[in-house]
Design a protein around this motif. Structure first.
Motif: not given
Length: 328
Positions: A114-127, A154-165
């Motif tokens: 499962l690729l969880a793309d940009e996992i840090n864009r979802a709210p805490a309850k979904t994470q 699970v392979l989750a990704t997050q962008n280290p640059i864009e933190q807005e939202g």
């Protein structure tokens, strides 16, 4: 185990050949990034999950698709967004209007990779819903437990640059990932090879893993995990892993160090690294090899260290230099 030491070594060598073949097949689709491919394979052998950090466009989705194809595994991708709900991840129950009976609609977590793309864009309850599945290997819907088919990763990704939202993953949730892998820009020659591969005789930018061959099925992938779990760890090497993890808590400039799960992750990942090297035993260099990806997300530098440009990687490297390794 009744097998002799010689036969165990032979099993480890054969397993290493399988893993090396997987690495070569993935390399047909993903140009460069050899360290990233190796660390993802280590996590697969160790039965752990991976957090991949890197800017978009470096081949994270391609990596997961190619890995899945090598063992005929199922692949699913979730684009995490602020409006994503837990049911969109794990599934939900619904009433079938024709039978008036409750039915289960399984979510995308019912897969092998499962690729969880940009996992840090979802709210805490979904994470949290995803992280619970990662820990338990099962989903409970309306009181009924549904087991996930192995291997599940699970392979989750997050962008280290864009933190807005975005919603940063808490340290307790980061701890659920066996490894945190950093994927960086390719070298100039690798980028030349990449552009040539992607643009030659192709229309559009659709991901292509047609060059990747399927080597075996998911059952064999599960067997490789079993072999890795039986790789021997000498007590002195295990104690070394514990001392390395504990040293991150006792280092100046650390706000939070690695807990016991860090020690466990070091040993589990080192077993995978040893098997990839064709050995049925772990050596101190295996611990050193996996220390950065296994500990960097479990170490939080103090604010004054970050202001001066220090990072968790610097802290782990310093620990490895200070903590003496046992003689091999």
């Amino acid at each position: 185990m009744t097998e002799s030491a010689g036969s165990l070594q032979e099993v480890a060598q054969r397993a290493a050949q399988h893993v090396d073949a997987m690495r070569q097949e993935i390399g047909k689709a993903l140009v460069g990034q050899e360290a990233v491919i190796e660390e993802v394979l280590i996590a697969l052998l160790a039965g752990g999950h991976v957090l991949i950090e890197g800017v978009p466009g470096l081949g994270k989705t391609l990596l997961v698709q190619a890995l899945a194809k090598t063992f005929a595994g199922q692949f699913a991708r979730i684009q995490f967004t602020p409006d994503l709900m837990p049911a969109d991840v794990v599934g939900h129950t619904w009433i079938d209007p024709t039978t008036r009976q409750f039915s289960v609609r399984k979510g995308p977590v019912f897969t092998n990779l499962l690729l969880a793309d940009e996992i840090n864009r979802a709210p805490a309850k979904t994470q949290a819903a995803l992280l619970e599945v990662m820990q338990e290997g099962q989903v409970t819907l309306e009181g009924e437990t549904h087991m996930l088919a192995p291997p599940f990763m699970v392979l989750a990704t997050q962008n280290p640059i864009e933190q807005e939202g975005t919603y940063a993953l808490p340290e307790a949730q980061l701890d659920r990932f066996l490894l945190k892998v950093r994927i960086d820009f390719p070298s100039e020659q690798e980028e030349i090879d990449l552009v040539n591969t992607v643009t030659a005789n192709r229309v559009g930018d659709r991901l292509n893993v047609s060059a990747v061959n399927t080597l075996f099925d998911a059952r064999v992938a599960g067997k490789l995990k079993e072999i890795a779990a039986n790789v021997r760890v000498d007590p002195a090497v295990l104690e070394y892993a514990v001392r390395v993890a504990r040293a991150t808590r006792e280092t100046n400039g650390v706000q939070q160090g690695a807990g016991p799960r860090g020690s466990i992750s070091l040993v589990r990942a080192a077993r995978g690294a040893a098997l990839m090297a064709g050995r049925d035993f772990v050596v101190p260099d295996d611990i050193k090899r996996v220390a950065l990806p296994a500990l960097r997300h479990r170490v939080v530098p103090a604010p004054e260290v970050e202001i001066e440009g220090g990072s968790s990687d610097d802290i782990v490297k310093g620990v490895l230099q200070r903590v003496p390794a046992p003689r091999q």
